[in-house]
Design a protein around this motif. Structure first.
Motif, PDB file in Angstrom:
ATOM      1  N   LYS A 158       0.838  -1.194   0.000  1.00  0.00           N
ATOM      2  CA  LYS A 158       0.000   0.000   0.000  1.00  0.00           C
ATOM      3  C   LYS A 158       0.874   1.245   0.000  1.00  0.00           C
ATOM      4  O   LYS A 158       2.009   1.215   0.463  1.00  0.00           O
ATOM      5  CB  LYS A 158      -0.883   0.039   1.248  1.00  0.00           C
ATOM      6  CG  LYS A 158      -1.787  -1.132   1.429  1.00  0.00           C
ATOM      7  CD  LYS A 158      -2.506  -1.035   2.761  1.00  0.00           C
ATOM      8  CE  LYS A 158      -3.252  -2.320   3.051  1.00  0.00           C
ATOM      9  NZ  LYS A 158      -3.867  -2.333   4.366  1.00  0.00           N
TER      10      LYS A 158
ATOM     11  N   ARG B  57       0.664   8.627 -12.622  1.00  0.00           N
ATOM     12  CA  ARG B  57      -0.047   7.407 -13.028  1.00  0.00           C
ATOM     13  C   ARG B  57      -0.305   6.501 -11.824  1.00  0.00           C
ATOM     14  O   ARG B  57      -1.379   5.908 -11.706  1.00  0.00           O
ATOM     15  CB  ARG B  57       0.763   6.644 -14.076  1.00  0.00           C
ATOM     16  CG  ARG B  57       0.685   7.275 -15.450  1.00  0.00           C
ATOM     17  CD  ARG B  57       1.475   6.532 -16.479  1.00  0.00           C
ATOM     18  NE  ARG B  57       1.108   5.128 -16.537  1.00  0.00           N
ATOM     19  CZ  ARG B  57       1.891   4.181 -17.046  1.00  0.00           C
ATOM     20  NH1 ARG B  57       3.074   4.501 -17.513  1.00  0.00           N
ATOM     21  NH2 ARG B  57       1.494   2.940 -17.084  1.00  0.00           N
TER      22      ARG B  57
ATOM     23  N   LYS C 154      -0.622   7.521  -8.722  1.00  0.00           N
ATOM     24  CA  LYS C 154      -1.651   8.199  -7.919  1.00  0.00           C
ATOM     25  C   LYS C 154      -3.036   7.949  -8.502  1.00  0.00           C
ATOM     26  O   LYS C 154      -3.995   7.679  -7.771  1.00  0.00           O
ATOM     27  CB  LYS C 154      -1.360   9.697  -7.860  1.00  0.00           C
ATOM     28  CG  LYS C 154      -2.315  10.460  -6.992  1.00  0.00           C
ATOM     29  CD  LYS C 154      -1.982  11.931  -6.961  1.00  0.00           C
ATOM     30  CE  LYS C 154      -3.024  12.678  -6.151  1.00  0.00           C
ATOM     31  NZ  LYS C 154      -2.804  14.111  -6.187  1.00  0.00           N
ATOM     32  N   GLN C 155      -3.162   7.987  -9.818  1.00  0.00           N
ATOM     33  CA  GLN C 155      -4.449   7.692 -10.459  1.00  0.00           C
ATOM     34  C   GLN C 155      -4.827   6.231 -10.251  1.00  0.00           C
ATOM     35  O   GLN C 155      -6.001   5.910 -10.072  1.00  0.00           O
ATOM     36  CB  GLN C 155      -4.379   8.017 -11.946  1.00  0.00           C
ATOM     37  CG  GLN C 155      -4.330   9.490 -12.224  1.00  0.00           C
ATOM     38  CD  GLN C 155      -4.090   9.797 -13.699  1.00  0.00           C
ATOM     39  OE1 GLN C 155      -3.676   8.941 -14.467  1.00  0.00           O
ATOM     40  NE2 GLN C 155      -4.345  11.040 -14.079  1.00  0.00           N
ATOM     41  N   HIS C 156      -3.850   5.362 -10.264  1.00  0.00           N
ATOM     42  CA  HIS C 156      -4.104   3.935 -10.025  1.00  0.00           C
ATOM     43  C   HIS C 156      -4.689   3.725  -8.628  1.00  0.00           C
ATOM     44  O   HIS C 156      -5.586   2.902  -8.446  1.00  0.00           O
ATOM     45  CB  HIS C 156      -2.815   3.132 -10.199  1.00  0.00           C
ATOM     46  CG  HIS C 156      -2.918   1.716  -9.755  1.00  0.00           C
ATOM     47  ND1 HIS C 156      -3.613   0.763 -10.459  1.00  0.00           N
ATOM     48  CD2 HIS C 156      -2.430   1.086  -8.660  1.00  0.00           C
ATOM     49  CE1 HIS C 156      -3.547  -0.393  -9.825  1.00  0.00           C
ATOM     50  NE2 HIS C 156      -2.832  -0.211  -8.722  1.00  0.00           N
ATOM     51  N   PHE C 157      -4.180   4.453  -7.646  1.00  0.00           N
ATOM     52  CA  PHE C 157      -4.674   4.336  -6.270  1.00  0.00           C
ATOM     53  C   PHE C 157      -6.161   4.670  -6.177  1.00  0.00           C
ATOM     54  O   PHE C 157      -6.873   4.097  -5.366  1.00  0.00           O
ATOM     55  CB  PHE C 157      -3.900   5.236  -5.321  1.00  0.00           C
ATOM     56  CG  PHE C 157      -2.534   4.712  -4.956  1.00  0.00           C
ATOM     57  CD1 PHE C 157      -2.234   3.361  -4.987  1.00  0.00           C
ATOM     58  CD2 PHE C 157      -1.537   5.581  -4.567  1.00  0.00           C
ATOM     59  CE1 PHE C 157      -0.985   2.887  -4.643  1.00  0.00           C
ATOM     60  CE2 PHE C 157      -0.282   5.124  -4.219  1.00  0.00           C
ATOM     61  CZ  PHE C 157       0.001   3.778  -4.260  1.00  0.00           C
ATOM     62  N   GLN C 158      -6.639   5.596  -7.006  1.00  0.00           N
ATOM     63  CA  GLN C 158      -8.046   5.993  -6.954  1.00  0.00           C
ATOM     64  C   GLN C 158      -8.973   4.862  -7.385  1.00  0.00           C
ATOM     65  O   GLN C 158     -10.095   4.765  -6.917  1.00  0.00           O
ATOM     66  CB  GLN C 158      -8.288   7.213  -7.839  1.00  0.00           C
ATOM     67  CG  GLN C 158      -7.636   8.471  -7.329  1.00  0.00           C
ATOM     68  CD  GLN C 158      -7.807   9.633  -8.298  1.00  0.00           C
ATOM     69  OE1 GLN C 158      -8.262   9.456  -9.426  1.00  0.00           O
ATOM     70  NE2 GLN C 158      -7.421  10.822  -7.856  1.00  0.00           N
ATOM     71  N   TYR C 159      -8.530   4.024  -8.305  1.00  0.00           N
ATOM     72  CA  TYR C 159      -9.377   2.980  -8.869  1.00  0.00           C
ATOM     73  C   TYR C 159      -8.938   1.577  -8.452  1.00  0.00           C
ATOM     74  O   TYR C 159      -9.368   0.594  -9.040  1.00  0.00           O
ATOM     75  CB  TYR C 159      -9.392   3.087 -10.396  1.00  0.00           C
ATOM     76  CG  TYR C 159      -9.860   4.439 -10.857  1.00  0.00           C
ATOM     77  CD1 TYR C 159     -11.194   4.802 -10.742  1.00  0.00           C
ATOM     78  CD2 TYR C 159      -8.963   5.369 -11.364  1.00  0.00           C
ATOM     79  CE1 TYR C 159     -11.637   6.049 -11.139  1.00  0.00           C
ATOM     80  CE2 TYR C 159      -9.394   6.610 -11.768  1.00  0.00           C
ATOM     81  CZ  TYR C 159     -10.724   6.950 -11.649  1.00  0.00           C
ATOM     82  OH  TYR C 159     -11.155   8.183 -12.031  1.00  0.00           O
ATOM     83  N   ARG C 160      -8.123   1.487  -7.449  1.00  0.00           N
ATOM     84  CA  ARG C 160      -7.582   0.210  -7.021  1.00  0.00           C
ATOM     85  C   ARG C 160      -8.653  -0.629  -6.325  1.00  0.00           C
ATOM     86  O   ARG C 160      -9.426  -0.142  -5.519  1.00  0.00           O
ATOM     87  CB  ARG C 160      -6.426   0.467  -6.060  1.00  0.00           C
ATOM     88  CG  ARG C 160      -5.592  -0.722  -5.785  1.00  0.00           C
ATOM     89  CD  ARG C 160      -4.369  -0.304  -5.021  1.00  0.00           C
ATOM     90  NE  ARG C 160      -3.438  -1.426  -4.973  1.00  0.00           N
ATOM     91  CZ  ARG C 160      -2.368  -1.441  -4.232  1.00  0.00           C
ATOM     92  NH1 ARG C 160      -2.075  -0.411  -3.485  1.00  0.00           N
ATOM     93  NH2 ARG C 160      -1.582  -2.480  -4.232  1.00  0.00           N
ATOM     94  N   SER C 161      -8.656  -1.893  -6.624  1.00  0.00           N
ATOM     95  CA  SER C 161      -9.612  -2.820  -6.029  1.00  0.00           C
ATOM     96  C   SER C 161      -9.256  -3.078  -4.568  1.00  0.00           C
ATOM     97  O   SER C 161      -8.077  -3.230  -4.235  1.00  0.00           O
ATOM     98  CB  SER C 161      -9.587  -4.140  -6.808  1.00  0.00           C
ATOM     99  OG  SER C 161     -10.279  -5.129  -6.110  1.00  0.00           O
TER     100      SER C 161
END
Length: 176
Positions: A13, A76, A78-85
Motif C-alpha cells: 500500500k 499514473r 496516484k491515479q491507479h490508487f483511486q481505482y484500485r480494487s
C-alpha cells in the motif's frame, strides 16, 4: 510434502507500492534508466557548446526530462490508487507448496494457485521478494510480515522450485 505459509497484504500500500513501482520501472530496467538521461546529457552538451540564447529555454526543458518522466509515472500511480480494487490490499494467506503458491485472499471466494512455471526470476529487495515471468512482475512477497528464519526458508523454497531454464534465477538488489 513441504508446506510453508505466511499472511500479508496481497500488494503493498501507499509508499511501499510506489517504492516497488519505481524500482521495477527505473532500477531493474537498466535500459530505461540509461535512456532516461540521454536527452539530459545531449542537452548539457549543446549548452556547453554554446547555443543561441533563444534556444536555451528549450534545451533546459529537455535537460529536465528525467524529472518530467518520474513525475508522470508518479501521477499514473496516484491515479491507479483511486481505482484500485480492495482485493489488492486484502490480507492474503500465501501457502508455498511443491506445485506452486496458493493465494487465499479475504473477500475473494476462490483461492488462486500460481504454478512454479509462471515464474522464472526472483529478485530480493530489503523488504520484498519479487517474482517475475521474464520482465513482468507477477507476485510481490512482503518480508516484513515474515519471521527472519521464515524469510530464509521461503527464499530457499522459491529458488528450489523455480524452473531452471534461465541462467539467472535469483538476484539480490544492490540498490535497495
Amino acid at each position: 510434502m513441504k508446506i510453508l505459509r505466511f499472511t500479508a497484504p496481497f500488494k503493498p500500500k501507499g509508499k511501499k507500492y510506489i517504492y516497488i513501482g519505481m524500482w521495477n520501472r527505473y532500477i531493474k530496467n537498466k535500459f530505461l534508466l540509461i535512456s532516461l538521461f540521454i536527452p539530459t546529457c545531449c542537452s548539457f552538451y549543446f549548452i556547453a557548446q554554446g547555443v543561441e540564447s533563444r534556444y536555451l529555454p528549450i534545451f533546459l526543458l529537455i535537460a529536465c526530462y528525467p524529472i518530467f518522466s518520474v513525475a508522470a509515472y508518479l501521477l499514473r500511480i496516484k491515479q491507479h490508487f483511486q481505482y484500485r480494487s480492495p482485493l489488492d490490499m486484502a490480507m492474503t494467506i500465501f501457502t508455498f507448496m511443491d506445485n506452486g503458491i496458493l493465494i487465499e485472499r479475504e473477500g475473494h471466494e476462490l483461492p488462486e494457485l500460481y504454478h512454479w512455471d509462471k515464474f522464472n526470476l526472483c529478485y530480493e529487495l530489503k523488504n520484498y521478494l519479487l517474482l517475475y515471468k521474464t520482465d513482468s512482475l507477477v507476485l510481490v512477497l512482503d518480508k516484513t510480515y515474515m519471521q527472519p528464519e521464515e524469510s530464509t526458508k521461503i527464499r530457499q523454497f522459491i529458488l528450489e522450485h523455480l524452473p531452471q531454464n534461465k541462467k539467472v534465477v535469483y538476484q539480490k538488489s544492490t540498490f535497495f
